[in-house]
Design a protein around this motif. Structure first.
Motif, PDB file in Angstrom:
ATOM      1  N   ALA A 125      35.415  20.582  41.532  1.00 45.61           N
ATOM      2  CA  ALA A 125      36.507  21.537  42.483  1.00 45.61           C
ATOM      3  C   ALA A 125      36.273  22.912  41.787  1.00 45.61           C
ATOM      4  O   ALA A 125      36.040  23.192  40.644  1.00 45.61           O
ATOM      5  CB  ALA A 125      37.734  21.076  42.167  1.00 45.61           C
ATOM      6  N   PHE A 126      36.400  23.840  42.927  1.00 42.72           N
ATOM      7  CA  PHE A 126      36.429  25.233  42.586  1.00 42.72           C
ATOM      8  C   PHE A 126      37.587  25.721  41.452  1.00 42.72           C
ATOM      9  O   PHE A 126      38.450  25.579  41.701  1.00 42.72           O
ATOM     10  CB  PHE A 126      36.433  26.157  43.602  1.00 42.72           C
ATOM     11  N   SER A 127      37.010  26.539  40.458  1.00 44.30           N
ATOM     12  CA  SER A 127      38.128  27.174  39.701  1.00 44.30           C
ATOM     13  C   SER A 127      37.378  28.560  39.247  1.00 44.30           C
ATOM     14  O   SER A 127      36.159  28.814  38.971  1.00 44.30           O
ATOM     15  CB  SER A 127      38.494  26.437  38.362  1.00 44.30           C
ATOM     16  N   LEU A 128      38.437  29.529  38.715  1.00 43.32           N
ATOM     17  CA  LEU A 128      37.817  30.760  38.260  1.00 43.32           C
ATOM     18  C   LEU A 128      38.446  31.107  36.889  1.00 43.32           C
ATOM     19  O   LEU A 128      39.767  31.090  36.896  1.00 43.32           O
ATOM     20  CB  LEU A 128      37.978  32.052  39.104  1.00 43.32           C
ATOM     21  N   SER A 129      37.519  31.513  35.720  1.00 42.56           N
ATOM     22  CA  SER A 129      38.254  31.901  34.431  1.00 42.56           C
ATOM     23  C   SER A 129      37.710  33.238  34.387  1.00 42.56           C
ATOM     24  O   SER A 129      36.705  33.774  34.975  1.00 42.56           O
ATOM     25  CB  SER A 129      37.868  30.785  33.494  1.00 42.56           C
ATOM     26  N   VAL A 130      38.511  33.849  33.547  1.00 41.85           N
ATOM     27  CA  VAL A 130      38.111  35.354  33.306  1.00 41.85           C
ATOM     28  C   VAL A 130      38.303  35.642  31.908  1.00 41.85           C
ATOM     29  O   VAL A 130      39.163  35.304  31.239  1.00 41.85           O
ATOM     30  CB  VAL A 130      39.081  36.367  34.211  1.00 41.85           C
TER      31      VAL A 130
ATOM     32  N   GLY B 272      46.416  35.495  38.838  1.00 39.19           N
ATOM     33  CA  GLY B 272      46.083  34.290  39.972  1.00 39.19           C
ATOM     34  C   GLY B 272      44.593  34.364  40.338  1.00 39.19           C
ATOM     35  O   GLY B 272      44.015  35.404  40.803  1.00 39.19           O
ATOM     36  N   GLN B 273      43.789  33.071  40.369  1.00 44.63           N
ATOM     37  CA  GLN B 273      42.461  33.402  40.839  1.00 44.63           C
ATOM     38  C   GLN B 273      42.489  33.423  42.298  1.00 44.63           C
ATOM     39  O   GLN B 273      41.234  34.038  42.697  1.00 44.63           O
ATOM     40  CB  GLN B 273      41.881  32.004  40.740  1.00 44.63           C
ATOM     41  N   ASP B 274      43.311  33.284  43.193  1.00 39.15           N
ATOM     42  CA  ASP B 274      43.235  33.351  44.704  1.00 39.15           C
ATOM     43  C   ASP B 274      43.256  35.143  45.012  1.00 39.15           C
ATOM     44  O   ASP B 274      42.842  35.642  45.882  1.00 39.15           O
ATOM     45  CB  ASP B 274      44.264  32.660  45.302  1.00 39.15           C
ATOM     46  N   ASN B 275      43.650  36.054  43.967  1.00 40.87           N
ATOM     47  CA  ASN B 275      43.697  37.233  44.246  1.00 40.87           C
ATOM     48  C   ASN B 275      42.606  37.997  43.459  1.00 40.87           C
ATOM     49  O   ASN B 275      42.525  39.212  43.585  1.00 40.87           O
ATOM     50  CB  ASN B 275      45.045  37.721  43.491  1.00 40.87           C
ATOM     51  N   ASN B 276      41.525  37.282  43.027  1.00 38.61           N
ATOM     52  CA  ASN B 276      40.646  37.745  42.301  1.00 38.61           C
ATOM     53  C   ASN B 276      39.349  37.975  43.378  1.00 38.61           C
ATOM     54  O   ASN B 276      39.319  37.249  44.115  1.00 38.61           O
ATOM     55  CB  ASN B 276      40.064  37.154  41.258  1.00 38.61           C
ATOM     56  N   ILE B 277      38.698  39.335  43.338  1.00 39.69           N
ATOM     57  CA  ILE B 277      37.557  39.458  44.246  1.00 39.69           C
ATOM     58  C   ILE B 277      36.448  38.341  44.083  1.00 39.69           C
ATOM     59  O   ILE B 277      35.843  38.137  45.071  1.00 39.69           O
ATOM     60  CB  ILE B 277      37.138  40.889  43.741  1.00 39.69           C
ATOM     61  N   VAL B 278      36.270  37.753  43.069  1.00 39.58           N
ATOM     62  CA  VAL B 278      35.075  36.733  42.713  1.00 39.58           C
ATOM     63  C   VAL B 278      35.461  35.503  43.699  1.00 39.58           C
ATOM     64  O   VAL B 278      34.805  34.885  44.039  1.00 39.58           O
ATOM     65  CB  VAL B 278      35.210  36.612  41.128  1.00 39.58           C
ATOM     66  N   THR B 279      36.581  35.294  43.578  1.00 38.58           N
ATOM     67  CA  THR B 279      37.300  33.958  44.297  1.00 38.58           C
ATOM     68  C   THR B 279      37.061  34.351  46.058  1.00 38.58           C
ATOM     69  O   THR B 279      36.445  33.439  46.623  1.00 38.58           O
ATOM     70  CB  THR B 279      38.647  33.642  44.207  1.00 38.58           C
TER      71      THR B 279
ATOM     72  N   VAL C 295      31.079  24.462  42.934  1.00 38.94           N
ATOM     73  CA  VAL C 295      30.902  25.041  41.550  1.00 38.94           C
ATOM     74  C   VAL C 295      32.320  25.670  41.221  1.00 38.94           C
ATOM     75  O   VAL C 295      33.212  25.788  41.922  1.00 38.94           O
ATOM     76  CB  VAL C 295      29.946  26.128  41.912  1.00 38.94           C
ATOM     77  N   LYS C 296      32.240  26.169  39.699  1.00 40.38           N
ATOM     78  CA  LYS C 296      33.201  26.845  39.270  1.00 40.38           C
ATOM     79  C   LYS C 296      32.718  28.216  38.623  1.00 40.38           C
ATOM     80  O   LYS C 296      31.386  28.215  38.636  1.00 40.38           O
ATOM     81  CB  LYS C 296      33.978  26.047  38.115  1.00 40.38           C
ATOM     82  N   MET C 297      33.536  29.232  38.611  1.00 42.16           N
ATOM     83  CA  MET C 297      32.913  30.516  38.071  1.00 42.16           C
ATOM     84  C   MET C 297      33.569  31.045  37.083  1.00 42.16           C
ATOM     85  O   MET C 297      34.916  30.780  36.692  1.00 42.16           O
ATOM     86  CB  MET C 297      33.015  31.401  39.325  1.00 42.16           C
ATOM     87  N   HIS C 298      32.920  31.905  36.469  1.00 43.82           N
ATOM     88  CA  HIS C 298      33.599  32.794  35.188  1.00 43.82           C
ATOM     89  C   HIS C 298      33.062  34.054  35.419  1.00 43.82           C
ATOM     90  O   HIS C 298      31.942  34.390  35.558  1.00 43.82           O
ATOM     91  CB  HIS C 298      33.262  32.196  33.832  1.00 43.82           C
ATOM     92  N   LEU C 299      34.049  34.942  35.171  1.00 43.30           N
ATOM     93  CA  LEU C 299      33.875  36.396  35.221  1.00 43.30           C
ATOM     94  C   LEU C 299      34.101  37.114  33.885  1.00 43.30           C
ATOM     95  O   LEU C 299      35.269  37.125  33.464  1.00 43.30           O
ATOM     96  CB  LEU C 299      34.884  37.197  36.279  1.00 43.30           C
TER      97      LEU C 299
ATOM     98  N   SER D 196      34.593  47.245  40.955  1.00 46.54           N
ATOM     99  CA  SER D 196      34.692  46.186  41.993  1.00 46.54           C
ATOM    100  C   SER D 196      33.236  45.745  42.309  1.00 46.54           C
ATOM    101  O   SER D 196      32.952  44.761  42.531  1.00 46.54           O
ATOM    102  CB  SER D 196      35.796  46.721  43.059  1.00 46.54           C
ATOM    103  N   ALA D 197      32.565  46.787  42.758  1.00 42.73           N
ATOM    104  CA  ALA D 197      31.078  46.490  42.995  1.00 42.73           C
ATOM    105  C   ALA D 197      30.439  45.702  42.000  1.00 42.73           C
ATOM    106  O   ALA D 197      29.576  44.838  42.246  1.00 42.73           O
ATOM    107  CB  ALA D 197      30.347  47.923  43.177  1.00 42.73           C
ATOM    108  N   SER D 198      30.679  46.059  40.809  1.00 48.44           N
ATOM    109  CA  SER D 198      29.655  45.139  39.828  1.00 48.44           C
ATOM    110  C   SER D 198      30.204  43.742  39.895  1.00 48.44           C
ATOM    111  O   SER D 198      29.403  42.793  39.687  1.00 48.44           O
ATOM    112  CB  SER D 198      29.881  45.826  38.409  1.00 48.44           C
ATOM    113  N   SER D 199      31.440  43.455  40.025  1.00 49.17           N
ATOM    114  CA  SER D 199      32.071  42.060  40.097  1.00 49.17           C
ATOM    115  C   SER D 199      31.393  41.435  41.256  1.00 49.17           C
ATOM    116  O   SER D 199      31.081  40.249  41.272  1.00 49.17           O
ATOM    117  CB  SER D 199      33.338  42.214  39.937  1.00 49.17           C
TER     118      SER D 199
END
Length: 319
Positions: free
Chosen positions: A50-55, A66-73, A93-97, A110-113
């Motif tokens: 399942a998708f998740s985002l860590s930072v 919140g991960q839903d408010n992150n541009i990577v999500t 996948v899951k993602m990490h920024l 923001s462009a770099s992310s």
């Protein structure tokens, strides 16, 4: 029987200078500090149910909660829909920024992310999309952040070097020749300037003379790059569109310009929407003198920093 190792893809996307003073929304340049430090964000993609985002990272706590408010999500969601619309299997996948760039800095944060996220996702999907298609996706997401679609940060961060936006869907931009003996001194003051706010401060109309001057400078600059004329290129690096208005948001801007020019800077200007400024010089000694002054007089708080860079000719890459 042991399970197969988890597939992991890590991508880095460098910081960038949008506009490069004279090329409002048309020019961008990627940065590589000469001390070898990576100046930019890193995104990691790994297989997951399942998708998740860590930072993490120096500026992670400045991101929306919140991960839903992150541009990577949002990049992940956009990429998934693109895969489905092109009849390609979606990614699990899951993602990490790793957030190394400050938000609202004028360094293409923001462009770099966005670039690192899309690059990592595309590599993880066995290069599902070509460069122009991926760049259009990047511009679309960048536009959601800044309020308008423009490529002067995502294009150099993705492709490296200095890029000229074509206004076409393919190719989106053209790579320009660069002078590898130029040093780019950048200094982030530690303040934050919203790209959308910095655009709103600009006039909605310009006098004919200003627009003619803008077009002439861009044309002469491109000619000078292709003909190898360093002096001519530097002589037209003046912002006639945004600087007069945006410098009011940047404490000590005029003093920084005066000092840099007194030390032999070829050009001085605002990086993107600011508050980061840049000085263009042709000797390391000059670069070091200007960096020292900016560290002492332009930086406003503990978040600020400066670098002496060359242009990053590689752009986004897999780590």
């Amino acid at each position: 029987m042991s399970s197969a190792p988890t597939k992991i893809t890590r991508a880095f996307a460098p910081a960038s200078i949008g506009n490069v003073s004279l090329g409002f929304d048309l020019l961008g340049a990627a940065l590589a500090p000469i001390d070898g430090e990576r100046l930019g964000d890193i995104v990691e993609v790994s297989n997951a149910k399942a998708f998740s985002l860590s930072v993490d990272g120096r500026f992670a706590d400045r991101l929306p909660k919140g991960q839903d408010n992150n541009i990577v999500t949002r990049c992940y969601d956009f990429f998934q829909q693109a895969l489905i619309s092109h009849n390609k299997p979606p990614l699990k996948v899951k993602m990490h920024l790793h957030k190394a760039l400050p938000i609202g800095s004028g360094l293409g944060s923001s462009a770099s992310s966005i670039v690192a996220a899309f690059y990592a996702l595309n590599q993880h999907a066995d290069v599902a999309f070509d460069k122009d298609t991926l760049l259009l996706m990047m511009g679309e997401l960048e536009g959601q952040i800044s309020g308008s679609i423009h490529y002067d940060n995502v294009a150099p961060s993705y492709l490296g070097g200095m890029t000229l936006m074509t206004g076409q869907s393919a190719p989106v931009c053209s790579s320009l020749p660069v002078f590898d003996d130029w040093y780019w001194v950048t200094c982030y003051s530690g303040l934050s300037v919203s790209t959308a706010a910095a655009r709103n401060i600009l006039p909605r109309q310009y006098e004919l003379g200003t627009t003619l001057n803008f077009g002439r400078q861009v044309a002469v600059f491109i000619h000078a790059l292709h003909s190898g004329d360093r002096a001519l290129a530097a002589s037209v690096m003046k912002d006639v569109i945004a600087e007069e208005h945006r410098k009011t948001l940047l404490p000590n801007f005029d003093a920084a310009r005066r000092y840099s020019e007194s030390q032999g800077a070829l050009a001085f200007g605002i990086s993107g929407s600011g508050p980061t400024v840049f000085a263009l010089v042709d000797t390391l000694e000059c670069a070091q003198q200007i960096k020292k002054w900016l560290d002492e007089h332009y930086i406003q708080n503990e978040d600020g920093f400066s670098h002496i860079s060359k242009l990053d000719t590689q752009g986004a890459c897999e780590l």
